[in-house]
Design a protein around this motif. Structure first.
Motif, PDB file in Angstrom:
ATOM      1  N   THR A  35      34.521  -5.127  -6.588  1.00  0.00           N
ATOM      2  CA  THR A  35      34.158  -5.003  -4.933  1.00  0.00           C
ATOM      3  C   THR A  35      33.273  -3.999  -4.542  1.00  0.00           C
ATOM      4  OG1 THR A  35      35.171  -5.739  -3.045  1.00  0.00           O
ATOM      5  CG2 THR A  35      36.566  -4.043  -4.179  1.00  0.00           C
ATOM      6  N   GLY A  36      32.545  -4.346  -3.396  1.00  0.00           N
ATOM      7  CA  GLY A  36      31.773  -3.152  -3.054  1.00  0.00           C
ATOM      8  C   GLY A  36      30.426  -3.354  -3.673  1.00  0.00           C
ATOM      9  N   GLY A  37      29.798  -1.980  -3.690  1.00  0.00           N
ATOM     10  CA  GLY A  37      28.094  -1.950  -3.997  1.00  0.00           C
ATOM     11  C   GLY A  37      28.225  -1.884  -5.521  1.00  0.00           C
ATOM     12  N   GLY A  38      29.402  -1.693  -6.325  1.00  0.00           N
ATOM     13  CA  GLY A  38      29.358  -1.523  -7.639  1.00  0.00           C
ATOM     14  C   GLY A  38      29.165  -0.183  -8.463  1.00  0.00           C
ATOM     15  N   LEU A  98      35.097 -11.655  -1.309  1.00  0.00           N
ATOM     16  CA  LEU A  98      33.831 -12.433  -1.788  1.00  0.00           C
ATOM     17  C   LEU A  98      32.536 -12.383  -1.016  1.00  0.00           C
ATOM     18  CD1 LEU A  98      33.844 -14.161  -4.384  1.00  0.00           C
ATOM     19  CD2 LEU A  98      33.292 -16.014  -3.126  1.00  0.00           C
ATOM     20  N   GLY A  99      31.236 -12.468  -1.651  1.00  0.00           N
ATOM     21  CA  GLY A  99      30.100 -12.489  -1.021  1.00  0.00           C
ATOM     22  C   GLY A  99      29.504 -10.925  -1.081  1.00  0.00           C
ATOM     23  N   GLU A 100      29.238 -10.640  -2.346  1.00  0.00           N
ATOM     24  CA  GLU A 100      28.623  -9.078  -2.834  1.00  0.00           C
ATOM     25  C   GLU A 100      27.091  -8.870  -2.659  1.00  0.00           C
ATOM     26  OE1 GLU A 100      30.636  -6.382  -1.888  1.00  0.00           O
ATOM     27  OE2 GLU A 100      32.007  -7.245  -3.358  1.00  0.00           O
ATOM     28  N   HIS A 101      26.679  -7.885  -2.159  1.00  0.00           N
ATOM     29  CA  HIS A 101      25.246  -7.785  -2.095  1.00  0.00           C
ATOM     30  C   HIS A 101      24.469  -9.027  -1.350  1.00  0.00           C
ATOM     31  CE1 HIS A 101      24.813  -3.983  -4.275  1.00  0.00           C
ATOM     32  NE2 HIS A 101      25.969  -4.467  -4.808  1.00  0.00           N
ATOM     33  N   THR A 102      25.228  -9.729  -0.424  1.00  0.00           N
ATOM     34  CA  THR A 102      24.805 -10.589   0.368  1.00  0.00           C
ATOM     35  C   THR A 102      24.140 -10.292   1.739  1.00  0.00           C
ATOM     36  OG1 THR A 102      26.871 -11.557   0.680  1.00  0.00           O
ATOM     37  CG2 THR A 102      25.746 -12.750  -0.934  1.00  0.00           C
ATOM     38  N   ASP A 103      24.895  -9.506   2.267  1.00  0.00           N
ATOM     39  CA  ASP A 103      24.825  -8.837   3.617  1.00  0.00           C
ATOM     40  C   ASP A 103      23.534  -8.769   3.993  1.00  0.00           C
ATOM     41  OD1 ASP A 103      24.982  -6.487   2.400  1.00  0.00           O
ATOM     42  OD2 ASP A 103      26.487  -5.733   4.129  1.00  0.00           O
ATOM     43  N   TYR A 104      22.882  -7.766   3.122  1.00  0.00           N
ATOM     44  CA  TYR A 104      21.335  -7.356   3.508  1.00  0.00           C
ATOM     45  C   TYR A 104      20.352  -8.435   3.022  1.00  0.00           C
ATOM     46  CZ  TYR A 104      21.673  -5.777  -1.207  1.00  0.00           C
ATOM     47  OH  TYR A 104      21.765  -5.772  -2.625  1.00  0.00           O
ATOM     48  N   ASN A 105      20.944  -9.818   2.567  1.00  0.00           N
ATOM     49  CA  ASN A 105      20.014 -10.694   2.518  1.00  0.00           C
ATOM     50  C   ASN A 105      20.220 -11.984   3.461  1.00  0.00           C
ATOM     51  OD1 ASN A 105      18.371 -10.234  -0.012  1.00  0.00           O
ATOM     52  ND2 ASN A 105      20.697  -9.799  -0.908  1.00  0.00           N
ATOM     53  N   ARG A 148      21.169   2.815   3.571  1.00  0.00           N
ATOM     54  CA  ARG A 148      20.507   1.735   4.274  1.00  0.00           C
ATOM     55  C   ARG A 148      21.641   0.450   3.960  1.00  0.00           C
ATOM     56  NH1 ARG A 148      15.742  -0.845   0.943  1.00  0.00           N
ATOM     57  NH2 ARG A 148      15.768  -1.859   3.073  1.00  0.00           N
ATOM     58  N   CYS A 149      23.011   0.890   4.093  1.00  0.00           N
ATOM     59  CA  CYS A 149      23.984  -0.353   3.950  1.00  0.00           C
ATOM     60  C   CYS A 149      23.883  -1.176   5.001  1.00  0.00           C
ATOM     61  CB  CYS A 149      25.427   0.596   4.126  1.00  0.00           C
ATOM     62  SG  CYS A 149      25.384   1.322   5.730  1.00  0.00           S
ATOM     63  N   GLY A 150      24.421  -2.510   4.700  1.00  0.00           N
ATOM     64  CA  GLY A 150      24.253  -3.501   5.550  1.00  0.00           C
ATOM     65  C   GLY A 150      25.324  -3.633   6.532  1.00  0.00           C
ATOM     66  N   ILE A 151      25.737  -4.859   7.093  1.00  0.00           N
ATOM     67  CA  ILE A 151      26.355  -4.883   8.627  1.00  0.00           C
ATOM     68  C   ILE A 151      27.750  -5.309   8.164  1.00  0.00           C
ATOM     69  CG2 ILE A 151      26.051  -7.537   8.801  1.00  0.00           C
ATOM     70  CD1 ILE A 151      26.352  -4.699  11.529  1.00  0.00           C
ATOM     71  N   MET A 152      28.114  -5.704   6.922  1.00  0.00           N
ATOM     72  CA  MET A 152      29.529  -6.073   6.790  1.00  0.00           C
ATOM     73  C   MET A 152      30.515  -5.163   6.899  1.00  0.00           C
ATOM     74  SD  MET A 152      31.102  -7.325   2.835  1.00  0.00           S
ATOM     75  CE  MET A 152      30.381  -6.123   1.933  1.00  0.00           C
ATOM     76  N   ASP A 153      30.324  -3.816   6.601  1.00  0.00           N
ATOM     77  CA  ASP A 153      31.571  -2.854   6.558  1.00  0.00           C
ATOM     78  C   ASP A 153      31.863  -2.554   8.083  1.00  0.00           C
ATOM     79  OD1 ASP A 153      30.827  -2.935   3.874  1.00  0.00           O
ATOM     80  OD2 ASP A 153      30.171  -0.997   3.781  1.00  0.00           O
ATOM     81  N   PRO A 154      30.792  -2.270   8.841  1.00  0.00           N
ATOM     82  CA  PRO A 154      31.155  -2.161  10.277  1.00  0.00           C
ATOM     83  C   PRO A 154      31.629  -3.229  11.089  1.00  0.00           C
ATOM     84  CG  PRO A 154      28.778  -1.572  10.093  1.00  0.00           C
ATOM     85  CD  PRO A 154      29.297  -1.687   8.756  1.00  0.00           C
ATOM     86  N   GLY A 211      39.323   0.748   7.392  1.00  0.00           N
ATOM     87  CA  GLY A 211      38.363   0.369   6.220  1.00  0.00           C
ATOM     88  C   GLY A 211      38.545  -1.071   5.863  1.00  0.00           C
ATOM     89  N   ARG A 212      37.842  -1.475   4.752  1.00  0.00           N
ATOM     90  CA  ARG A 212      37.635  -2.917   4.408  1.00  0.00           C
ATOM     91  C   ARG A 212      37.800  -2.854   2.929  1.00  0.00           C
ATOM     92  NH1 ARG A 212      34.570  -2.125   1.175  1.00  0.00           N
ATOM     93  NH2 ARG A 212      32.087  -1.941   1.316  1.00  0.00           N
ATOM     94  N   VAL A 213      38.093  -4.139   2.441  1.00  0.00           N
ATOM     95  CA  VAL A 213      37.812  -4.655   1.039  1.00  0.00           C
ATOM     96  C   VAL A 213      37.101  -5.810   1.084  1.00  0.00           C
ATOM     97  CG1 VAL A 213      40.034  -5.779   0.685  1.00  0.00           C
ATOM     98  CG2 VAL A 213      38.737  -4.926  -1.084  1.00  0.00           C
ATOM     99  N   ALA A 267      20.725   2.925  -6.804  1.00  0.00           N
ATOM    100  CA  ALA A 267      20.743   1.602  -7.401  1.00  0.00           C
ATOM    101  C   ALA A 267      20.848   0.879  -6.299  1.00  0.00           C
ATOM    102  CB  ALA A 267      21.570   1.392  -8.335  1.00  0.00           C
ATOM    103  N   TYR A 268      21.585   1.156  -5.300  1.00  0.00           N
ATOM    104  CA  TYR A 268      21.779   0.077  -4.238  1.00  0.00           C
ATOM    105  C   TYR A 268      20.360  -0.223  -3.638  1.00  0.00           C
ATOM    106  CZ  TYR A 268      23.647  -1.526   0.240  1.00  0.00           C
ATOM    107  OH  TYR A 268      24.031  -2.585   1.316  1.00  0.00           O
ATOM    108  N   ASN A 269      19.696   0.811  -3.124  1.00  0.00           N
ATOM    109  CA  ASN A 269      18.426   0.724  -2.316  1.00  0.00           C
ATOM    110  C   ASN A 269      17.437  -0.112  -3.584  1.00  0.00           C
ATOM    111  OD1 ASN A 269      19.250   2.144  -0.414  1.00  0.00           O
ATOM    112  ND2 ASN A 269      18.444   3.873  -1.090  1.00  0.00           N
TER     113      ASN A 269
END
Ligand code: GLA
Length: 407
Positions: free
Chosen positions: A352-355, A50-57, A187-193, A45-47, A240-242
């Motif tokens: 941390t994470g989506g919120g 820094l850099g939240e809600h930036t991966d899909y941008n 629709r999660c971004g690339i950060m986690d995988p 897993g991951r934590v 809310a994420y979407n």
């Protein structure tokens, strides 16, 4: 840390070592009648530091792997079926086929296994074969610590190994993201995988989510990382994420850039002055533009072991997530304030994470870990009166094969 309870927010019986996970995964495989695993694979897993809600941008993130993972014990089959036993779901068994859709009565966890198998099968047509899989994990589920990426990558590595497929970690991370986007419906971004696939022990990973270039940033043993679960259930998280993703895409369109990664505070200000950008979209974009800049500086600060600067950036990140991106909740704000007060200037805390609940993360000199944990244990209660769950972590190995029971 001797002062903490065993594992307050994961399953009560979660084993705490990789060897124990491998033993449980082998036992799950045994339930399917396979006594000798042909191999083991694991993914952590991951934590996100820094850099939240930036991966899909198309922006920057700075996560690290956890020393908690999902382990898969595997054995090849001669057909195209997958028989899977999940130790953490009371040894629940799912029988899936590479030739067929997910059975409607399949358990929720089996959707991830089927999704990963489906994308791998498309990626390497005719190569995948069936397998028996025993799965056991100790990444807390539903806490925003990417137990789903850990499951997808652990299974992905197992199926690739069973088919003797050589897939590089970035490609496997992209496949895991596609599995979750297209077959699980998130629709999660690339950060986690990507961090699960490419992270490494004792390091954070600085990722450029546009180019997928990444570099390891050392996390010395003098640096302590503490995760605290707010015990607030992340109920709104998917819708809310979407909604936040849509807002970011709209803001990028108005600003005339391919993604918010390309926007500047100046262009945002100009668009706002000219009345071209709705105030809500402007707040969302403000967070993303600032967060990208903070993340670049944070990686440089960690390179120098400069916890003071990192702490300031984490505080600024939390403030922006609360006030501009509006994904925090009051209980989380209290938890972060409490951690920050206990840490002082030499480190920082933030959601941390989506919120919308889930976990806070704090970084500090390792010598402060016990005191900060004690302050949170004494001072925090969730709206339901629950104490925070506390989990100190050291970044564990990235996803891949695991040597086996003797390791
Ligand atoms: C979730 C998603 C990630 C990322 C974070 C917010 O964890 O899975 O891709 O967008 O939210 O930073």
């Amino acid at each position: 840390m001797t002062s903490l309870p065993a594992d307050p927010f994961a399953r009560a019986d979660a084993p705490d070592s990789m060897a124990e996970l491998a033993r449980r995964a082998a036992q799950a495989l045994h339930t399917l009648g396979v006594t000798e695993p042909e191999g083991f694979t694991q993914a952590p897993g991951r934590v996100n530091l820094l850099g939240e809600h930036t991966d899909y941008n198309d922006g920057f993130v700075l996560p690290c792997t956890l020393d908690r993972a999902t382990m898969t014990a595997w054995a090849r089959r001669g057909d195209r079926r997958l028989r899977v036993c999940a130790a953490d779901a009371d040894n629940d068994v799912a029988v899936l086929s590479l030739e067929a859709a997910l059975p409607p009565d399949a358990p929720a966890w089996a959707r991830y296994v089927h999704a990963m198998a489906t994308v791998l099968d498309h990626h390497a047509p005719g190569r995948l074969q069936g397998a028996d899989l025993g799965i056991a994990g100790n990444v807390p589920a539903g806490a925003g610590l990417s137990s789903s990426a850990a499951l997808l990558l652990s299974v992905g590595h197992a199926l690739a190994a069973a088919a003797a497929l050589d897939i590089d970690p970035v490609a496997l991370a992209l496949l895991a993201q596609r599995a979750e986007n297209e077959h699980v419906g998130c629709r999660c971004g690339i950060m986690d995988p990507l961090v699960s696939a490419c992270g490494a022990g004792a390091h954070a990973l600085f990722i450029d989510c546009r180019t997928l270039q990444h570099r390891r940033v050392p996390l010395s043993p003098d640096i302590g990382i503490l995760i605290a679960h707010s015990r607030v259930r992340r109920e709104l998280k998917d819708s809310a994420y979407n909604d936040r993703r849509d807002a970011c895409e709209q803001a990028a369109r108005v600003l005339g850039v391919p993604a918010l990664r390309d926007a500047t505070l100046e262009s945002l200000e100009a668009a706002r002055r000219q009345g071209r950008l709705d105030p809500v979209l402007a707040r969302r974009a403000h967070h993303v533009i600032g967060e990208n800049a903070r993340t670049i500086v944070a990686a440089q600060a960690l390179d120098r072991g400069d916890l003071r600067t990192l702490g300031q950036l984490m505080r600024a990140s939390h403030d922006a997530l609360r006030d501009h991106f509006e994904v925090s909740v009051p209980a989380m704000d209290r938890l972060v304030e409490l951690m920050q007060a206990a840490i002082g200037e030499e480190g920082g805390a933030r959601m941390t994470g989506g919120g919308f609940g889930g976990c806070a993360v704090a970084v500090m000199p390792v010598s402060r870990l016990d005191a900060v944990a004690a302050a949170v244990a004494a001072g925090y209660r969730s709206p339901d009166g629950l104490p925070a769950g506390l989990l100190p972590v050291r970044p564990g190995p990235g996803a891949g094969t695991w040597p086996g029971l003797a390791a």
